[in-house]
Write an enzyme that holds these catalytic residues in place. Structure first.
Site, PDB file in Angstrom:
ATOM      1  CB  SER A 199      -1.026   0.136   1.041  1.00 33.20           C
ATOM      2  OG  SER A 199      -1.756   1.106   1.155  1.00 33.20           O
ATOM      3  CB  SER A 255       4.602   0.914  -2.836  1.00 35.54           C
ATOM      4  OG  SER A 255       5.016   0.999  -1.413  1.00 35.54           O
TER       5      SER A 255
END
Length: 603
Positions: free
Chosen positions: A258, A260
Site C-alpha cells: 500500500s 507504493s
C-alpha cells in the site's frame, strides 16, 4: 426456518422478509437470526439492490453524521477516530489453535469468546444494515458471495460503492462469506478484528476505518486466500491493468505494498482493478477478474499534473466519499500533496484545524471511495464474467538503496520466489507503525495471510505448473535513490511498463544478470523519447541499472534465512534462492561489489 423468519419480521423493513423467504437460503436466515440476537439492534434494514434502498443508506449516513455533505454534488466526507486511521495489525487476529509464522493468531475459543462479549448488545439503540454482495462478476466461475452486517451507514454505503449487490444470487442454500461489524464505542483499547476461518466469518468491533470495518475489502482477502489455496487458484493483492503494445492490449496484474505505486500504475493503462485480483486457470491460461467495482485509494500526493484521471474523478459531480482529509469552511476538501494553496482553516479527523498550527491538514492515509465507472480509463472488460488473460505479473516495492527499476525473471519459479516471495519494502502510513522501516512483505500480502507461507507458496508454484503459457514476471522499484535523491520521476513508470510489454511481445532484447534480465540502454532511450518525449542519458541509465551485487547478496541471504525457519517450506523455494546466491557470488568474484550494465552488455 419459519420461526427464524417470524423473529426477523419484528425487525426488518416491510416486504424484505418476503424477499428473504423467496430465496430459500436457510443458513443465511439462521445467520441473520443469530446476529440480531447477539447485537440487539432496534431495527434491521436489508439492501437487496433497489435504488430506493441505496438512497436510504446515503440519507442515513448524513443523518447519523458519519458523513457530511460537501459542496460538489454526490460528494461527502467521513472522519475516523484520530487513533483509528489505518489497518490495526496488533488488533487483528486469525483464530487458530496452531501458531503460524508471520501471522497474528489467537486460540479460536478464546478469540470467539472475547469477540462475542464485545458484540453483545453493541447495536442497542441503532439500526442494523445487511448487504448482500458478489466478489467478482455475477454469473461467473469467479463469483464468491458475501454478506455484510454493520450498524454503520458509512460502512454499508462504502460497500454499496465497492461491490456488486447480488441478493438474488443467494438462492437455494448457496454458501457465502460472513462479515459482522459494529462501530461499537470509540475505545481503541477495545478495537478487535477476528477472522474465523473455520466458519468463513470475520468479526470487527469498535472501529470505523474502512480497512478494519468494510468486510469485503482486506478482511475478505484472508478468507479468499484460504479458499484459493484449498481450491488451487490465486487470490491476490494486485491491480489488473491493460497496457497497449504494438501487437494489441496485454493484461498485467501488479502487486505493490500500500502506498507504493499500485494505484498510479493502474492509471497509466486500461483499468480493471486497482487493488485485488482473483486469478484462475482455464484451459492452461491464467485469467483474472476484479472482486470489486470501486476504488478505496490513498489520496495524499494526488495532484492534477501527476494524476489527471484520479483528479478528474475527485472533482466532478458523482458519488465520492472522502475520508480523513480537510473539510474547508466552504464545504470543499483539501489534502496534503494536492499542490493547491493550503486553506487558512478547516475541520479534519482531529477537529478544528488552522494553518498556523503547523500540523498536516489531512492524515497521510486519508482516502477516497469511488465507483470504477467514474474512471475515464476503465477497460471494456472490467466486468467480463470470463476474466482477461494475464500476460505479465509485476511485483513492485519501495526500496531506496538496492533494487533496479525493472527486472524480468528467468522463469515462473524464479519470479515467484526471488522477486515476489522476496519482497522487502519500506513501510507506509497505511499500517500503524514506523514509516520507512524496511520490512519483509512477500507478494505485498503478508498482512492478509491467514495460513503458513509454505502452503501459500506451494500453491503459487503449483499454479504455474498447470499453465501452458505462464505470464512473464517483473520486479519494479520506483523509489531508488542516490545521495538521498530519487533517480526517477513519477512518469518514468510508463517507460518501465512499456519495456515489460515489449518483452511480452518479444520485440525487445535484454541483458542477462545474476538477478534477472534488465533492459538495454538503447531500448530505454527510444522508449523515453517515444513515451515521454524526453532524452534519457547514459549516466541516468548507469545509475539506475548498476547491479549492486553485494547488497543483492545481503538481501538474498536475509530471505534464505527467513524461509529456512519454515519446517515445511517447499524445497524449490530454498533451491531457487541458493542458485540466485551462487550467481551473485560468481559475479562478485568477477566484477566486485557492483557492476555497470554497460560492462555486462559488452561481456
Amino acid at each position: 426456518m419459519k420461526s427464524s423468519l417470524d423473529f426477523l419480521n419484528n425487525f426488518i423493513q416491510r416486504d424484505a422478509v418476503k424477499k428473504l423467504e423467496s430465496i430459500n437460503n436457510y443458513p443465511l436466515i439462521e445467520f441473520l437470526n443469530s446476529v440480531v440476537k447477539l447485537c440487539e439492534p432496534d431495527s434491521v434494514y436489508l439492501i437487496t439492490g433497489s435504488d430506493e434502498e441505496k438512497e436510504y443508506i446515503r440519507k442515513k449516513a448524513l443523518e447519523s453524521k458519519e458523513e457530511i455533505r460537501l459542496q460538489t454534488s454526490g460528494h461527502t466526507i467521513h472522519f475516523d477516530h484520530p487513533l483509528d486511521q489505518a489497518r490495526a495489525r496488533e488488533d487483528t487476529f486469525i483464530l487458530s489453535d496452531t501458531k503460524i509464522p508471520y501471522v497474528n493468531t489467537k486460540p479460536r475459543n478464546e478469540g470467539l469468546s472475547e469477540m462475542l462479549t464485545l458484540l453483545k448488545g453493541s447495536m442497542r439503540g441503532r439500526e442494523m444494515y445487511v448487504g448482500f454482495y458478489s466478489l467478482g462478476p455475477r454469473n461467473s466461475p469467479f463469483q464468491i458471495l458475501a454478506v455484510q452486517v454493520t450498524d454503520s451507514p458509512y460502512v454499508i454505503h462504502s460497500e454499496n460503492i465497492l461491490y456488486r449487490i447480488a441478493f438474488e444470487d443467494f438462492s437455494n442454500n448457496t454458501k457465502f462469506l460472513r462479515f459482522v461489524h459494529s462501530k461499537g464505542e470509540p475505545d481503541i483499547k477495545k478495537r478487535r478484528i477476528m477472522i474465523d476461518l473455520a466458519n468463513n466469518t470475520v468479526y470487527s468491533v469498535n472501529t470505523t476505518y474502512a480497512g478494519n470495518s468494510v468486510g469485503l475489502k482486506k478482511l475478505a482477502l484472508r478468507l479468499t486466500i484460504m479458499k484459493a489455496v484449498e481450491e488451487g487458484w490465486l487470490s491476490e493483492h494486485m491491480a489488473i491493468v491493460g497496457f497497449n503494445g504494438d501487437k494489441g492490449i496485454h493484461y498485467f496484474t501488479a502487486s505493490f505494498p500500500s502506498g507504493s505505486g499500485k494505484t498510479s500504475t493502474s492509471m497509466i493503462g486500461n483499468l480493471i482493478s486497482d487493488d485485488l485480483a482473483f486469478i484462475r486457470e482455464f484451459e492452461g491460461l491464467p485469467k483474472a477478474v476484479n472482486p470489486e467495482i470501486g476504488v478505496f485509494g490513498i489520496i495524499q500526493g494526488i495532484n492534477a499534473r501527476d494524476d489527471p484521471i484520479i483528479w478528474e474523478v475527485l472533482h466532478k459531480p458523482g458519488e465520492v466519499i472522502f475520508s480523513n482529509v480537510l473539510m474547508t469552511e466552504d464545504g470543499d476538501v483539501y489534502w496534503e500533496g494536492s499542490e493547491l494553496p493550503k486553506p487558512e482553516r478547516g475541520y479534519n479527523h482531529e477537529g478544528r484545524w488552522d494553518r498556523e498550527s503547523g500540523k498536516p491538514a489531512s492524515h497521510p492515509n486519508a482516502r477516497f471511495t469511488v465507483p470504477l465507472t467514474s474512471f475515464s480509463n476503465l477497460d471494456k472488460n472490467w466486468d467480463n464474467p470470463n476474466g482477461v488473460i494475464i500476460d505479465g505479473i509485476i511485483f513492485g516495492v519501495r526500496d531506496y538503496s538496492t533494487l533496479v527499476p525493472v527486472v524480468e525473471a528467468f522463469s515462473w519459479s524464479h519470479g515467484v520466489i526471488t522477486i515476489g516471495a522476496s519482497m522487502e519494502s519500506a513501510r507506509t502510513s497505511a499500517v500503524i507503525g514506523k514509516s520507512d522501516e524496511l520490512e519483509f512483505n512477500p507478494m505485498a500480502i503478508l498482512d492478509f495471510m491467514p495460513i503458513s507461507l509454505s502452503r501459500y507458496l506451494r500453491n503459487y508454484l503449483n499454479f504455474g505448473k498447470r499453465l501452458r503459457k505462464s505470464p512473464k514476471i517483473f520486479g519494479f522499484n520506483y523509489f531508488l535513490k542516490d545521495d538521498n535523491k530519487f533517480l526517477n520521476s513519477k512518469e518514468d513508470k510508463k517507460v518501465w511498463v512499456s519495456w515489460a510489454v515489449k518483452r511480452v511481445e518479444e520485440t525487445a532484447n535484454a541483458i542477462y544478470t545474476p538477478i534477472g534480465l534488465i533492459p538495454f540502454y538503447e531500448d530505454l532511450k527510444a522508449l523515453f523519447k517515444r513515451v515521454l518525449g524526453k532524452e534519457y542519458g547514459k549516466e541516468e541509465y548507469e545509475k539506475q541499472f548498476t547491479i549492486k551485487l553485494r547488497k543483492y547478496l545481503e538481501k538474498t541471504e536475509r530471505i534464505i534465512e527467513i524461509y529456512l525457519k519454515f519446517e515445511d517450506i517447499p524445497s524449490e523455494v530454498i533451491n531457487e534462492l541458493k542458485m540466485q546466491k551462487e550467481r551473485i557470488v560468481d559475479y562478485i568474484n568477477k566484477y566486485g561489489d557492483s557492476v555497470s550494465p554497460f560492462r555486462l552488455e559488452k561481456d
